[in-house]
Every structure is written in structure tokens, then in C-alpha cells.
Design a protein around this motif. Structure first.
Motif, PDB file in Angstrom:
ATOM      1  N   ARG A 172       0.837  -1.205   0.000  1.00 20.51           N
ATOM      2  CA  ARG A 172       0.000   0.000   0.000  1.00 20.51           C
ATOM      3  C   ARG A 172       0.868   1.249   0.000  1.00 20.51           C
ATOM      4  NH1 ARG A 172      -3.959   1.339   4.128  1.00 20.51           N
ATOM      5  NH2 ARG A 172      -4.722   2.628   2.432  1.00 20.51           N
ATOM      6  N   GLY A 173       1.914   1.242   0.811  1.00 22.08           N
ATOM      7  CA  GLY A 173       2.743   2.436   0.883  1.00 22.08           C
ATOM      8  C   GLY A 173       3.744   2.366   2.013  1.00 22.08           C
ATOM      9  N   ILE A 174       4.407   3.507   2.226  1.00 18.64           N
ATOM     10  CA  ILE A 174       5.430   3.651   3.259  1.00 18.64           C
ATOM     11  C   ILE A 174       4.994   4.762   4.208  1.00 18.64           C
ATOM     12  CG2 ILE A 174       7.825   4.344   3.713  1.00 18.64           C
ATOM     13  CD1 ILE A 174       7.708   1.610   2.498  1.00 18.64           C
ATOM     14  N   LEU A 175       5.155   4.535   5.507  1.00 16.31           N
ATOM     15  CA  LEU A 175       4.788   5.509   6.529  1.00 16.31           C
ATOM     16  C   LEU A 175       6.036   5.824   7.348  1.00 16.31           C
ATOM     17  CD1 LEU A 175       2.159   6.909   7.603  1.00 16.31           C
ATOM     18  CD2 LEU A 175       2.044   5.062   9.300  1.00 16.31           C
ATOM     19  N   THR A 176       6.357   7.118   7.467  1.00 15.99           N
ATOM     20  CA  THR A 176       7.557   7.541   8.188  1.00 15.99           C
ATOM     21  C   THR A 176       7.212   8.611   9.210  1.00 15.99           C
ATOM     22  OG1 THR A 176       8.987   7.069   6.299  1.00 15.99           O
ATOM     23  CG2 THR A 176       9.867   8.530   7.986  1.00 15.99           C
ATOM     24  N   ALA A 177       7.647   8.414  10.438  1.00 16.84           N
ATOM     25  CA  ALA A 177       7.496   9.427  11.484  1.00 16.84           C
ATOM     26  C   ALA A 177       8.873   9.992  11.802  1.00 16.84           C
ATOM     27  CB  ALA A 177       6.876   8.811  12.737  1.00 16.84           C
ATOM     28  N   THR A 178       8.952  11.309  11.881  1.00 18.43           N
ATOM     29  CA  THR A 178      10.195  11.992  12.218  1.00 18.43           C
ATOM     30  C   THR A 178       9.944  12.833  13.459  1.00 18.43           C
ATOM     31  OG1 THR A 178      10.793  12.107   9.890  1.00 18.43           O
ATOM     32  CG2 THR A 178      12.011  13.526  11.397  1.00 18.43           C
ATOM     33  N   ARG A 179      10.775  12.655  14.474  1.00 20.76           N
ATOM     34  CA  ARG A 179      10.589  13.353  15.735  1.00 20.76           C
ATOM     35  C   ARG A 179      11.894  14.018  16.166  1.00 20.76           C
ATOM     36  NH1 ARG A 179       8.387   8.288  16.357  1.00 20.76           N
ATOM     37  NH2 ARG A 179      10.249   7.592  17.464  1.00 20.76           N
ATOM     38  N   SER A 180      11.807  15.278  16.537  1.00 18.14           N
ATOM     39  CA  SER A 180      12.934  15.991  17.121  1.00 18.14           C
ATOM     40  C   SER A 180      12.382  16.948  18.167  1.00 18.14           C
ATOM     41  CB  SER A 180      13.708  16.759  16.050  1.00 18.14           C
ATOM     42  OG  SER A 180      12.903  17.772  15.476  1.00 18.14           O
TER      43      SER A 180
END
Length: 397
Positions: free
Chosen positions: A266-274
Motif C-alpha cells: 500500500r505504501g510507506i509511513l515515516t514518522a520523524t521526531r525531534s
């Protein structure tokens, strides 16, 4: 004895150059009655007399061609050594010598680190280490970074090739079969027949080549989402390592038959946290709302026997049942409310109390696969609604 001085002639030292040249010549030339040691040492004395690196390359190359053993160009190893002798460089620099792979799940293998080579022209060649569905061949990536201060997009090509192709490509030549050409954030490739697949997502990095990307890598979390069977079914999701390749972050995985019957990505999910920023990124093929949508730059089928690459039809990124339920849920374009997530989880049969922090893709006690599937659904719906509000076409993947 020297016929001029009558004194013993000193023996040239056994240095690294002579040892490498002997090994290369041994590999390139079949058994012969020639005294190879004598030939090599004679060539070495010629070098010392002329003080010319180009001279030794010419003498040795001509001597071997004269015996009828080496054809024009010679074996790869000899050509590489000759080039290194003359120019001081083999045409590339080894950044990472070997690819590192990890088993994510049965039938799912991901790239933790590709083998990386920097060519003299500034481009990078990556050996992913994943089989390209033909004996001896692997998937390779050519990456040209975006020039500083230029609006020109970076270049990206995905190829299938063997060790010989890799050797040619490292030196800047043309080899292998091109299976994708053009910088695309998501590339989905399936083997002709659909039993196996390759998933490649890429993003340029704020960390310049040659620097340590660990600070950036530590704040990322990336998951691959597979489609389930039936309306709004919840397919499996797998966390992928974020591989670093000199200015480029990659998430790469190979899917085999053992991954199960529903291997459609279906797709790619990316979380970025700073400390100062949190963001959630979703990538998919085709339009989130309409379909089937033909998108040849994203999803394709590859036949390793014929080398043919054929675009394949993509289904709508979100099942119609979820579209009908989610579209009215948010009060404004671009707003992703808890109501959307609760609605999506309800459609997927998940009871919810207090919702987890949406910036964390592993929700703890909640059904993780359903949570990540719904985060993708909500992100795509929000993107589509924003595009509609702006009067534009449905967004690209």
C-alpha cells in the motif's frame, strides 16, 4: 653481471606494485612456457630507466597482447590496475565495501546498509545485495546528488546486474538492465507473475556526504504497509531499517512468496521526531481517491528473462469503504483530527479508548497493524482533501 661495469646487477625490491602486477597477470594469462617473473622484472627495470608510469602500462600491455593471450582491453582486473597505475585512481572510491541485510519477517528481507561506491564523476553506485530474480544478479542503484545551489533534481536509476556489470558501472560505464529511471520517492517493482517484489523508498538527507548521519537516523521510524484482503482489511506492517547512502536515506525490502498471499504494498509511513519538529510522511502509488490510475513511474512489473519492464495498473490507495467514511470526518482541509482515526479504526474493527500519540507508529497495547494502516489512510485523505480545496488534480505519490 653488467656487460658495461662488470659488477653484479642489483635486484629490484619486492614492492607492492610488483606483487600486485604479478597477481593480476597470473589471473589474466593461462599457463605458459614464458618465465613470468623474468618478464615482470624486465618490465620493472624499464620503468626505473624511463621513470614513467605510463611507460610501464604500455610495455606490459603490449607484451601480453603480443603473446596472443589478452584481447583488446584485457580482463577487468588488468584494466582496473592499468588505469590505477596511469591515473592514480581505479575510477571510484569504496565507501562501504559490503551490503548488510536483515530478516524482517518470513519472506521479507531489508537492506540495513548498501555497499556504496563513489565514482570519480561524483555519482554513487549502490549494491543493495538483494537478488534480482536471475542467477548471479542483484539490484543496483545509481544516485547522482542534487548539485549545490541548483534546482535540478537528483538522479536515480535502479538496475539489475551481476558482478561484471557492477565492475563496469563502478568505473562509470554502462551495464546491466535498467528497471527504473528517474528520481521517485517510492518505487514498487514486482516480478512478472507477482510472486516476488522489491520496495524502494528514497529521500534526500540534510546530512552532507561524508558526515555522520546517526543524529538524523535516530529520530526516524519507517514502516512498510501491505494490503489486506477484503474491504478495509488490515494487512501486515513491517518496520524497515533506515539505510544511509551518502546524502540519501533509503528503505529497501525484498518480498518473497513466504510473505503471504497479500504482498501488494500500500505504501510507506515515516514518522520523524525531534525537539522542535514532528512530522508524519506517507508515500503511495497512484491517487488516494480515484483509480485504477496508471502510474508508470511508480509501480511496474519486471521480467528477468526478457528484461521487459511493464507499468501495471494501481488500485485506489484507500478502499472505497474508508473513503466514504473518512471524507466527511474532518472539519477542514489539512486537519487530521482524532475523529478520523477513530472512524478508521472502527471500520477496521478496532475498539479504542484513549488514542496514542500519532507521532509514534508503535502504539503499545493497540492493534499496531490497524493503527499504522489508519495513520496512512488519514494522511492520504487529508492530502487529497487539501488538493481538492486548492482546485488541483489529485496529488501524485
Amino acid at each position: 653481471m653488467s656487460p658495461v661495469t662488470g659488477r653484479p646487477v642489483p635486484t629490484p625490491p619486492e614492492d607492492d606494485f610488483l606483487a600486485r602486477l604479478r597477481r593480476t597477470a597470473d589471473d589474466a594469462v593461462p599457463p605458459s612456457e614464458l618465465d613470468l617473473d623474468l618478464v615482470l622484472r624486465s618490465s620493472r627495470r624499464g620503468v626505473q630507466r624511463r621513470r614513467s608510469l605510463a611507460g610501464v602500462a604500455g610495455v606490459v600491455a603490449l607484451g601480453l597482447v603480443g603473446t596472443g593471450v589478452v584481447t583488446a582491453g584485457g580482463p577487468d582486473g588488468f584494466r582496473d590496475l592499468a588505469r590505477e597505475v596511469v591515473s592514480g585512481s581505479p575510477g571510484y572510491e569504496v565507501v562501504t565495501a559490503e551490503p548488510t541485510l536483515v530478516d524482517v519477517a518470513p519472506g521479507v528481507v531489508a537492506v540495513k546498509e548498501p555497499a556504496t561506491y563513489r565514482r570519480d564523476d561524483g555519482t554513487y553506485l549502490l549494491d543493495l545485495g538483494l537478488g534480482a530474480w536471475r542467477d548471479g544478479e542483484r539490484f543496483l542503484v545509481e544516485y547522482r546528488p542534487e548539485p549545490a545551489g541548483s534546482e535540478q533534481p537528483p538522479g536515480l536509476r535502479v538496475l539489475a546486474g551481476d558482478d561484471g556489470d557492477l565492475a563496469v558501472l563502478r568505473r562509470g560505464g554502462t551495464a546491466g538492465a535498467v528497471v527504473h529511471d528517474g528520481f521517485q520517492n517510492l518505487v514498487l517493482l514486482q516480478r512478472e507473475g507477482g510472486a516476488e517484489g522489491l520496495v524502494l523508498s528514497v529521500a534526500t538527507s540534510a546530512t552532507p556526504p561524508g558526515s555522520d548521519p546517526s543524529w538524523e537516523r535516530e529520530r526516524m521510524e519507517t514502516w512498510m504497509l501491505l494490503a489486506g484482503e477484503g474491504p478495509a482489511a488490515t494487512g501486515p506492517t513491517y518496520r524497515l531499517p533506515d539505510a544511509w547512502a551518502e546524502g540519501l536515506f533509503l528503505n529497501v525490502a525484498a518480498l518473497g512468496p513466504e510473505a503471504g498471499p497479500a504482498t501488494d504494498v500500500r505504501g510507506i509511513l515515516t514518522a520523524t521526531r525531534s525537539e522542535n519538529n514532528r512530522s508524519l510522511g506517507a508515500m503511495t502509488c497512484g491517487s488516494p481517491l480515484t483509480g485504477p490510475d496508471r502510474d508508470p513511474s511508480c509501480r511496474a512489473s519486471y521480467d528477468p528473462t526478457t528484461r521487459e519492464v511493464v507499468p501495471i495498473e494501481t488500485s485506489p490507495a484507500i478502499p472505497r469503504l474508508l473513503v466514504d467514511r473518512l471524507l466527511p470526518a474532518a472539519p477542514a482541509p489539512g486537519d487530521t483530527s482524532d475523529a478520523e482515526l477513530r472512524t478508521c479504526l472502527d471500520v477496521r474493527g478496532v475498539e479504542t479508548g484513549m488514542l496514542p500519540d500519532r507521532w509514534y507508529l508503535d502504539p503499545g497495547g493497540l492493534d499496531g497493524d490497524a493503527w499504522r494502516q489508519c495513520l496512512l489512510d488519514v494522511a492520504l485523505i487529508s492530502s487529497a482533501r487539501t488538493a481538492q480545496a486548492l482546485g488541483s488534480a489529485t496529488p501524485e505519490s
